[in-house]
Design a protein around this motif. Structure first.
Motif, mmCIF file in Angstrom:
data_model
loop_
_atom_site.group_PDB
_atom_site.id
_atom_site.type_symbol
_atom_site.label_atom_id
_atom_site.label_comp_id
_atom_site.label_asym_id
_atom_site.label_seq_id
_atom_site.Cartn_x
_atom_site.Cartn_y
_atom_site.Cartn_z
ATOM 1 N N GLU B 70 41.380 17.979 -20.116
ATOM 2 C CA GLU B 70 40.081 17.768 -19.456
ATOM 3 C C GLU B 70 38.966 17.661 -20.492
ATOM 4 O O GLU B 70 38.090 16.796 -20.396
ATOM 5 N N VAL B 154 46.877 15.998 -16.427
ATOM 6 C CA VAL B 154 45.679 16.098 -15.596
ATOM 7 C C VAL B 154 45.897 15.242 -14.351
ATOM 8 O O VAL B 154 46.272 14.068 -14.447
ATOM 9 N N ASN B 158 41.995 14.234 -9.841
ATOM 10 C CA ASN B 158 40.861 14.800 -10.574
ATOM 11 C C ASN B 158 40.148 13.731 -11.395
ATOM 12 O O ASN B 158 38.916 13.692 -11.458
ATOM 13 N N THR B 161 38.136 11.645 -9.075
ATOM 14 C CA THR B 161 36.895 12.301 -8.644
ATOM 15 C C THR B 161 35.838 12.243 -9.750
ATOM 16 O O THR B 161 34.643 12.022 -9.494
ATOM 17 N N PRO B 231 35.040 18.206 -11.866
ATOM 18 C CA PRO B 231 36.048 17.420 -11.136
ATOM 19 C C PRO B 231 37.352 17.256 -11.909
ATOM 20 O O PRO B 231 38.428 17.267 -11.297
ATOM 21 N N LEU B 232 37.261 17.107 -13.238
ATOM 22 C CA LEU B 232 38.502 16.963 -14.013
ATOM 23 C C LEU B 232 39.360 18.216 -13.886
ATOM 24 O O LEU B 232 40.583 18.163 -13.957
ATOM 25 N N ARG B 233 38.697 19.359 -13.700
ATOM 26 C CA ARG B 233 39.430 20.612 -13.529
ATOM 27 C C ARG B 233 39.785 20.871 -12.075
ATOM 28 O O ARG B 233 40.302 21.925 -11.730
ATOM 29 N N GLY B 234 39.445 19.916 -11.222
ATOM 30 C CA GLY B 234 39.777 20.073 -9.807
ATOM 31 C C GLY B 234 38.755 20.894 -9.046
ATOM 32 O O GLY B 234 39.042 21.412 -7.971
ATOM 33 N N GLU B 235 37.535 21.024 -9.620
ATOM 34 C CA GLU B 235 36.495 21.792 -8.933
ATOM 35 C C GLU B 235 35.244 20.930 -8.762
ATOM 36 O O GLU B 235 34.164 21.260 -9.272
ATOM 37 N N PRO B 236 35.363 19.823 -8.063
ATOM 38 C CA PRO B 236 34.188 18.943 -7.933
ATOM 39 C C PRO B 236 33.093 19.578 -7.086
ATOM 40 O O PRO B 236 33.378 20.384 -6.204
#
Lengths: 297, 266
Positions: B70, B154, B158, B161, B231-236
């Motif tokens: 990420e 990744v 993600n 997003t 978003p890359l970490r899945g937390e947009p």
């Protein structure tokens, strides 16, 4: 029936500059009105007000009985317009231009555009970037006519057209007028307006200085006479004739300008021995220049 | 039909430029992602990164874990290059949309047809959106292939997003350029205003970690709402996306409002 175009006290100021001041005009269905004036007189300003590209400072304008601002969409559906400084998309062909503008008019019928192009000797298949100025102008004309508009508003339409094409274009105008279209045509080419227009409006520095039938305008126009006497020309006597001015004598030849009827001059000359009379028919150009001269006095 | 509407024509006439932009973006993605395989797990490099001066880190994504997938993607692409390129594309197209046609003189021809000014401008911004969408999808496709090839762990969702954040950031700047161009009629003004907003927005956002003044003003920067790391970490943050969408809508709305009321330039 509503007028094709009507303006009432139409004025447009750009900052402190009055581009157009209190203009009252009308164009009736089936009529061709020529709109004359030098560059910067307000011709294009008037036309852009009619198309709702710019908004009046005061006064109002109607096209086909509809307010040019509030009913602009309906008006543009029924008006054919040729801009004074026509700009096209260089990479698109004439046909693509017509197809695009046709689509915006809600039609894919290019038959009129093709017929106009044919009559004006225009190849619609070439990218307009490769076309001469005159041929680009023909693309604009084809696009203006293509949806059989009830009103044609044409800003300097014959710029760049060669004389034969101009004649064909004038035939197109007369045909459209004969079918009932009201045509408003700006120009600084006086002979053109003289040839096609029923009435002429002359605008100077934003003011309408004349608006009447061409025949009427000509009838009261000054005309220049060159009179060859059999003896030394009688300057003082000539100058006393009503309507005569600018008398110039060169030996036995007198040149003079007559306003209105030349009858008094003819009556005077009948009493003298005259070898020749040369009458310069009143050209619209002289009338036009006279109007401008008034402005400069 | 390629000339059936303002939208269709505006997209069609740019087809060659899409190819150029796509090629450039694919190249950028490849050269940005490919080296990851050789740097991954390189302890010496990791130590070097940890010791980078704060300003360098801040300007390359503001992250300490530059060597995580990420962090790598963010630092190499999402923090600077993609926003810059997307904004550049969108600003150019947005400024051309109304002000460009006005300067070229073609606007009068089009608006002599029964077409509202606002409709014309909306089709133009839609064409900017379509072009940007095409570039975002090409970039996403290139990322899907290259991250898999480089063994980057990744999730594609993600990355997608994060790409949506880039898209929205680009759209805002395109909308601003179009709006300023529509309101003023000047292409140069449109480009200048949108570029100044983009550059100052980027600088403000990237300096926020180093300078408390920038930190306090950070909310003013559109870049703040297009941070790709979450978003890359899945937390947009969809709230952030909403802010960008609202800014875009406002830029277009104000521009069109003014466009509809002013005199066109001759």
């Amino acid at each position: 029936m509503s007028a094709a175009i009507r303006t009432e006290g139409l004025s447009k100021h750009f900052g402190s500059i009055a581009a157009l001041e209190d203009v009252h005009l009308d164009v009736q269905p089936g009529e061709i009105v020529g709109y004359l004036g030098p560059n910067g007189a307000g011709k294009t300003t008037t036309i852009r007000l009619l198309l709702d590209f710019i908004r009046p400072t005061s006064g109002r304008a109607e096209v086909l009985g509809l307010d040019v601002h509030t009913a602009s969409i309906e008006i543009r559906r029924r008006v054919g317009y040729l801009p004074g400084e026509l700009a096209l998309y260089d990479r698109m062909t004439g046909e693509q231009h017509c197809a695009y503008l046709g689509a915006l008019h809600g039609t894919n019928d290019l038959s009129v555009a093709r017929a106009v192009a044919e009559r004006l000797d225009l190849d619609l298949s070439r990218p307009v970037g490769e076309l001469s100025r005159g041929n680009k102008q023909k693309v604009g004309i084809a696009a203006a006519f293509m949806h059989r508009p009830e009103v044609l508003i044409l800003d300097e339409p014959t710029g760049g057209l060669d004389p034969l094409v101009q004649q064909e274009f004038h035939r197109l105008l007369r045909e459209a007028a004969a079918e009932g279209a009201g045509i408003f045509l700006s120009s600084h080419v006086l002979t053109e307006v003289e040839r096609v227009a029923d009435r002429v409006a002359i605008v100077r520095a934003g003011h309408l200085v004349a608006f009447e039938q061409i025949a009427a305008l000509k009838a009261r126009a000054p005309r220049r006479l060159e009179i060859h006497f059999a003896f030394a020309a009688p300057q003082d006597a000539l100058a006393k004739i009503p309507g005569v001015h600018d008398v110039r004598i060169a030996g036995r030849v007198a040149t003079l300008v007559v306003d209105g009827s030349i009858d008094p001059v003819v009556k005077f000359l009948a009493l003298h021995e005259v070898e020749n009379i040369v009458s310069h028919a009143a050209e619209l150009e002289e009338i036009f220049l006279a109007f401008y001269a008034e402005g400069n006095r | 039909m390629t000339h059936s509407s303002v939208f269709a024509k505006s997209v069609w006439e740019r087809r060659r430029s899409f190819i150029g932009w796509s090629a450039g973006l694919i190249f950028l993605v490849v050269v940005s992602v490919a080296p990851y395989a050789s740097f991954r797990g390189n302890r010496a490099l990791e130590r070097l990164v940890e010791n980078l001066p704060g300003i360098v880190r801040a300007l390359t994504g503001g992250e300490t874990d530059l060597l995580s997938p990420e962090g790598w993607l963010n630092g190499r692409l999402f923090a600077l290059m993609l926003p810059l390129l997307f904004a550049t594309f969108a600003i150019g197209r947005g400024a051309d949309g109304v002000a460009g046609e006005e300067a070229d003189g073609t606007l009068e021809l089009v608006l002599s047809a029964p077409l509202r000014r606002t409709r014309f401008a909306l089709e133009k911004i839609a064409s900017v959106g379509a072009g940007l969408m095409f570039l975002a999808l090409v970039t996403l496709l290139a990322l899907a292939i290259t991250t898999a090839a480089a063994g980057m762990d990744v999730p594609l969702a993600n990355v997608a997003t994060a790409m949506a954040a880039m898209y929205l950031l680009g759209m805002f700047h395109g909308a601003l350029a179009l709006g300023v161009g529509a309101a003023t009629g000047y292409r140069g003004t449109a480009i200048a205003v949108a570029t100044i907003v983009a550059v100052s927005g980027y600088v403000l956002d990237s300096l926020a970690e180093l300078w408390d003044v920038a930190e306090r003003l950070r909310w003013l920067s559109p870049f703040t709402y297009a941070d790709a790391l979450p978003p890359l970490r899945g937390e947009p943050s969809f709230g952030d996306f909403g802010v960008l969408a609202a800014l875009t809508t406002a830029a277009v709305g104000i521009g069109l409002w003014a466009f509809d009321r002013r005199d066109l330039r001759s």
